[in-house]
Write a protein that holds these residues in place. Structure first.
Motif, PDB file in Angstrom:
ATOM      1  N   THR A 225       0.873  -1.054   0.136  1.00 52.56           N
ATOM      2  CA  THR A 225      -0.165   0.083   0.024  1.00 52.56           C
ATOM      3  C   THR A 225       0.949   1.424  -0.105  1.00 52.56           C
ATOM      4  O   THR A 225       0.557   2.225  -0.919  1.00 52.56           O
ATOM      5  N   ASN A 545      -7.587   4.321  -0.567  1.00 48.19           N
ATOM      6  CA  ASN A 545      -8.121   3.013  -1.523  1.00 48.19           C
ATOM      7  C   ASN A 545      -8.478   1.978  -0.210  1.00 48.19           C
ATOM      8  O   ASN A 545      -7.771   1.723   0.669  1.00 48.19           O
ATOM      9  N   ASN A 547     -10.315  -1.989   0.295  1.00 47.55           N
ATOM     10  CA  ASN A 547     -11.146  -2.970  -0.412  1.00 47.55           C
ATOM     11  C   ASN A 547     -12.598  -2.964  -0.058  1.00 47.55           C
ATOM     12  O   ASN A 547     -12.893  -3.034   0.933  1.00 47.55           O
ATOM     13  N   SER A 920      -4.989  -9.485   2.265  1.00 47.99           N
ATOM     14  CA  SER A 920      -5.353  -7.929   2.133  1.00 47.99           C
ATOM     15  C   SER A 920      -6.558  -7.441   3.083  1.00 47.99           C
ATOM     16  O   SER A 920      -7.459  -7.015   2.669  1.00 47.99           O
ATOM     17  N   ARG A 922      -9.310  -6.187   5.822  1.00 47.85           N
ATOM     18  CA  ARG A 922      -9.751  -5.076   6.625  1.00 47.85           C
ATOM     19  C   ARG A 922      -9.793  -5.099   8.180  1.00 47.85           C
ATOM     20  O   ARG A 922     -10.098  -6.368   8.680  1.00 47.85           O
ATOM     21  N   GLN A 937      -8.287  -0.479   5.937  1.00 44.83           N
ATOM     22  CA  GLN A 937      -7.499  -1.561   4.976  1.00 44.83           C
ATOM     23  C   GLN A 937      -5.849  -1.541   5.409  1.00 44.83           C
ATOM     24  O   GLN A 937      -5.041  -0.742   5.377  1.00 44.83           O
TER      25      GLN A 937
END
Length: 950
Positions: A225, A545, A547, A920, A922, A937
């Protein structure tokens, strides 16, 4: 109670089913076993009844000889440590010198039954909960010395961080250690303070290996990220000269980058709390009682962290009677954390409500007028240092006596600089602050929101965001402890009494915090803010961003470079060091003339220096004695520990702008009995039982005499205060377990535990009026402050079951026989709970307690390639009973999948590959009624490198 019985019954059934499954697999494996002994760690055979006399030592029994090879060698070593211990322990050992299974010690510990992990804002493992109790209930011991700490809130705990509480593992690189033991039942010789248990970390010792050994590794670590690749490297060496003289040394360095993006509403309160008199007069009762998220926001966290760790050790054995050991550790974190929050907070001054939808008492959508629009740029930089040194002498005058004096010193200090630079949207025509309507909608774990004229993305106009509140909060923390102890052991031959231990420990600990607050603000409420630097003068655009987020979310967030802003507002800089010392007597907000640019003012808040500065000392004398009995297959260790503790807390009491220095003293004495029993039913089946009384002290932070708070306007705010009247609390613990060691790499264990805690310190709330400066009008206002105050609670209980099952899959054909698996599951329940809502009583238990958690590890090791896939999951738990505005916070269910692999190119050279948070995930935190608090995220991180050993 019926629910508890049902849950325990269900868990016992699942455990029994797992045992039956493993047993059937074992029977098949015996029929088709084709184990290649050359691929496994070779452990010299030792009869349990011979080694048993050493099993109740403070450290677990040391095997006669261990040759560790890969993942399976580490597993075998850990199993043997558990098997030979008198009490209930779990162990994690390095796969080889400088090769611990995880990059972070806390990440490794979460693989142990009963351990759950607390992650920081960027998803990195920070501290642990053990058997449902928070980090402050676990004592961390490094080379037999207590590990001093910087508080459970980590490096950036701020003024509300629980200084003196749990140990923060971020500072310790895993390459510096070769063994970790989680001791869940103590003996009398163990240092008190770990009500939940003891984590014992050990650095490599030269006498554990022959000759010269060196391991060096280098990796490139990529933050997906953050889009950065940074280095990580380590070197560990040992030299043993014929068990007469040995030295060890290690160094580990890491330059890591982290980034996380989040969205949420922070805490939720009834609309009534933020409503103006006009709205209260016009709104319906249902609207006024409906819960509204208080700080609807987008947030970006970015951190660059440099970690350095050094260890060194000397062992000297001039003859069979004496052995000298010196161990030292130095670790340092230099970190720059930057986070921005773009928000529209309906936390005060709400004039109207429209287009509202109320479901179950929650305002799930609506338009609120009017709301402040803000961009908060936060710079949280800090340097943290940890150092420890110990010297120990083992004196063995004959086969019956062993005398071990030890002296040690541990210190941890942190220097933080925290800047909160908040810009508020204003009227570009007048140069004055302005408020605008905001519309929002709760959408699953997200909160969508919009406001006319801006969406906080790169398309927004940064010139319309003016100075709002600039807070500068430097903090200095120090925690050090000097300890000395003497342990004496007397062995007996041809007697049921095999050993007697007795000894004493003296320790002196001190925690010190110094902090204050300075503000930069406009000179007057009518200042034309267009004449001062705006967000546009130091604009930064961050990618954004999450997800699964709604399509209407922006993909960029605007903020400011905090150092650029400070250089604009304080063009000549300013030295704040003289303000760390609080003053007594009348207090005021002092303006520093000429420090800030024209139109702004630098103000020192003298009251904040007084309320945020305190000191505490803790002096303890401990005496102990225990005895070990061996009766055929039964080993029993029984003992008693006596402690005398004297505490002093010093700080400042502030009332009516008058500061008064204050000191409070407290002392107490306690007896802590322990008894553990181990029964070897046969060579493979072991039954254990234990009773112990453990103790944890109130932290010196909780005992402070100061208070601190913050408010917004007439709607009030929140604060924190200490409680010098707190008493220590103890727990009576019962443990019983069965362990079946059905193969070299095979184990099934079931443990049941019960803790009865007396006087558990919990977070209480007290509402009191305080006078403070309004963030909106800049005028003094008196309003209710909800203080979080530590209090001694009633008696509480924790009941739980731990299941551990692991085996090599040698019943599978061909290369598949090199596979294996480890599974552990923990159920924990507490009667320390509160009820949420009138219709559904939901038991949240203690902060940090997950009712269900489990870990699954699948590994492969053929001597050339070893790989491990690990998944850790924990159920929803209470993160805080009183978060922002005194509202509880809960972390939702969370699971994380990690992968690591090593491939041996030659006998000396190994390629390494690792992925953290492979899918990935959260991290979701909610407020009451499951209103989104923060949905984050978390980063996915990749590691690729090589290791060379000879």
């Amino acid at each position: 109670m019926n629910n508890l019985i049902r849950d325990l019954t269900r868990s016992t059934f699942l455990a029994s089913a797992s045992i039956a499954l493993l047993a059937s697999g074992h029977s098949y494996a015996q029929a088709a076993d084709s184990v290649d002994d050359a691929d496994t760690a070779e452990i010299k055979a030792a009869e349990l009844d011979v080694i048993a006399t050493d099993a109740a030592e403070e450290e677990v029994a040391t095997l006669d000889a261990v040759i560790v090879t890969g993942v399976r060698g580490s597993i075998i070593d850990s199993i043997e440590q558990k098997r030979l211990a008198a009490g209930f322990i779990d162990a994690i050992s390095a796969e080889d010198l400088g090769r611990f299974p995880d990059l972070n010690i806390s990440e490794a510990l979460q693989r142990v039954p009963g351990v759950t992990l607390f992650r920081n804002n960027t998803g990195d493992g920070q501290s642990i909960n053990l058997r449902g109790l928070g980090p402050e209930f676990t004592r961390v011991v490094i080379n037999e010395l207590t590990g001093t700490n910087n508080g459970t809130s980590g490096r950036f705990g701020g003024d509300f961080g629980s200084v003196g509480g749990g140990f923060n593992f971020e500072i310790l690189a895993s390459e510096l250690f070769d063994n970790v033991v989680v001791k869940k039942t103590p003996t009398a010789g163990d240092t008190e303070g770990g009500l939940a248990g003891i984590i014992s970390l050990t650095t490599p010792k030269a006498f554990d290996r022959e000759g010269f050994n060196l391991s060096t590794s280098a990796q490139a670590q990529t933050s997906e990220t953050a889009e950065k690749t940074t280095p990580r490297a380590a070197l560990v060496m040992s030299q043993n000269w014929d068990d007469k003289l040995g030295i060890t040394a290690s160094i580990a360095y890491s330059d890591a980058a982290f980034k996380s993006d989040s969205n949420g509403g922070i805490s939720a309160r009834p609309l009534m709390a933020a409503a103006t008199p006009a709205l209260r007069a016009n709104a319906t009762p249902a609207q006024l009682s409906a819960l509204v998220p208080q700080t609807i926001n987008y947030q970006v966290d970015v951190e660059d962290r440099r970690t350095l760790g050094l260890t060194g050790g000397i062992q000297y054995r001039p003859n069979d009677l004496l052995e000298f050991t010196i161990d030292g550790i130095y670790a340092e974190i230099d970190s720059e954390r930057f986070f921005t929050r773009a928000d529209a907070p309906p936390e005060s001054g709400i004039l109207s409500i429209g287009n509202d939808s109320i479901v179950g008492g929650v305002l799930t959508s609506g338009t609120l007028g009017t709301v402040q629009q803000r961009i908060a740029s936060n710079d949280l930089s800090g340097t943290e240092k940890f150092n420890q040194i110990s010297t120990k002498i083992d004196i063995t005058p004959n086969d019956r006596w062993q005398i071990t004096p030890m002296l040690g010193y541990s210190r941890r200090e942190t220097d933080r600089t925290g800047h909160l630079l908040s810009f508020a949207r204003g009227n570009t025509a007048t140069g004055l602050p302005a408020r605008f309507p905001v519309s929002y909608q709760i959408n699953g774990p997200f909160i969508e929101f919009s406001t006319p004229g801006t969406d906080y993305s790169a398309a927004s106009n940064p010139e319309e965001f003016f100075i709002n509140v600039f807070l500068l909060r430097p903090t200095q923390d120090k925690d050090d402890e000097l300890s000395a102890k003497l342990d004496v052991t007397r062995h007996f031959d041809n007697s049921a009494l095999s050993r007697v231990n007795f000894g004493a420990r003296l320790s002196s600990r001190e925690i010190d915090r110094r902090s204050f607050e300075a503000r930069i603000q406009s000179a007057t409420a009518s200042t034309d803010l267009r004449r001062l630097p705006t967000l546009g003068d130091a604009l930064v655009v961050n990618p954004f961003n999450i997800n699964g987020a709604p399509a209407r979310f922006p993909n960029t967030i605007i903020t400011a470079d905090p150092q650029r802003i400070l250089s604009l507002y304080l063009p000549n800089g300013y030295n704040f060091s003289s303000h760390f010392t609080p003053i007594t007597g009348p207090l005021s907000n002092v303006n520093i003339d000429g420090a800030a640019i024209n139109g702004a003012v630098l103000r020192i808040l003298q009251a904040n220096a007084a309320t945020r500065t305190f000191n505490g000392t803790e002096d303890t004398v401990a005496l102990y004695a225990d005895s070990t009995f061996e009766l055929d297959k039964l080993l029993v260790n029984a003992g008693l520990r006596y402690i005398d503790t004297r505490q002093t807390s010093s700080g400042y009491s502030v009332g009516n702008n008058i500061s008064t220095a204050k000191t409070v003293e407290n002392d107490y004495q306690r007896f802590l009995p322990t008894i553990t029993a181990r029964y070897n039913v046969n060579g493979d089946l072991i039954v254990r039982g234990a009773y112990s009384r453990t103790l944890s002290r109130p932290t010196l932070f909780d005992l402070r005499v100061a208070e601190t708070f913050s408010g917004i306007d007439a709607s009030g705010g929140s604060g924190s205060a200490g409680n010098p009247a707190l008493q220590p609390f103890t727990s009576d613990n019962l443990d019983v377990g069965v362990e079946w060691y059905f193969a070299e790499e095979g184990l099934v264990a079931i443990n049941a535990f019960h803790k009865s805690i007396d006087g558990l310190i919990v977070s209480g709330t007290v509402t009191e009026n305080r006078t403070f400066e309004s963030q909106v009008t800049r005028l003094d206002v008196t309003a209710p402050i909800i203080f979080r105050v530590p209090v001694n609670g009633d008696e509480s209980t924790i009941n739980g079951i731990e299941l551990l099952a692991q085996s090599r899959f040698n019943f599978l054909p061909g290369p598949l026989s090199n596979m294996g698996g480890i599974f552990n599951y923990t159920f924990a329940s507490s009667d320390a709970a509160f009820e949420e809502g009138d219709d559904a009583a939901i038991s949240h238990g203690l902060p940090g307690l997950s009712r269900n958690s489990f870990n699954v590890i699948l590994y492969y090791d053929d001597g050339k390639l070893d790989a491990r896939l690990s998944y850790a999951w924990r159920e929803r738990f209470t993160q805080s009973l009183a978060g922002s505005f005194g509202v509880p916070e809960f972390q939702q269910d969370y699971g994380q999948l990690d992968l690591s692999a090593n491939y041996s190119i030659t006998d000396n050279l190994t390629m390494q590959f690792q992925v953290l948070n492979l899918t990935s995930e959260r991290l979701e935190i909610v407020s009451v009624q499951n209103i989104p608090h923060t949905t984050t995220q978390l980063d996915r991180r990749w590691f690729l490198g090589a290791r060379y050993q000879f």
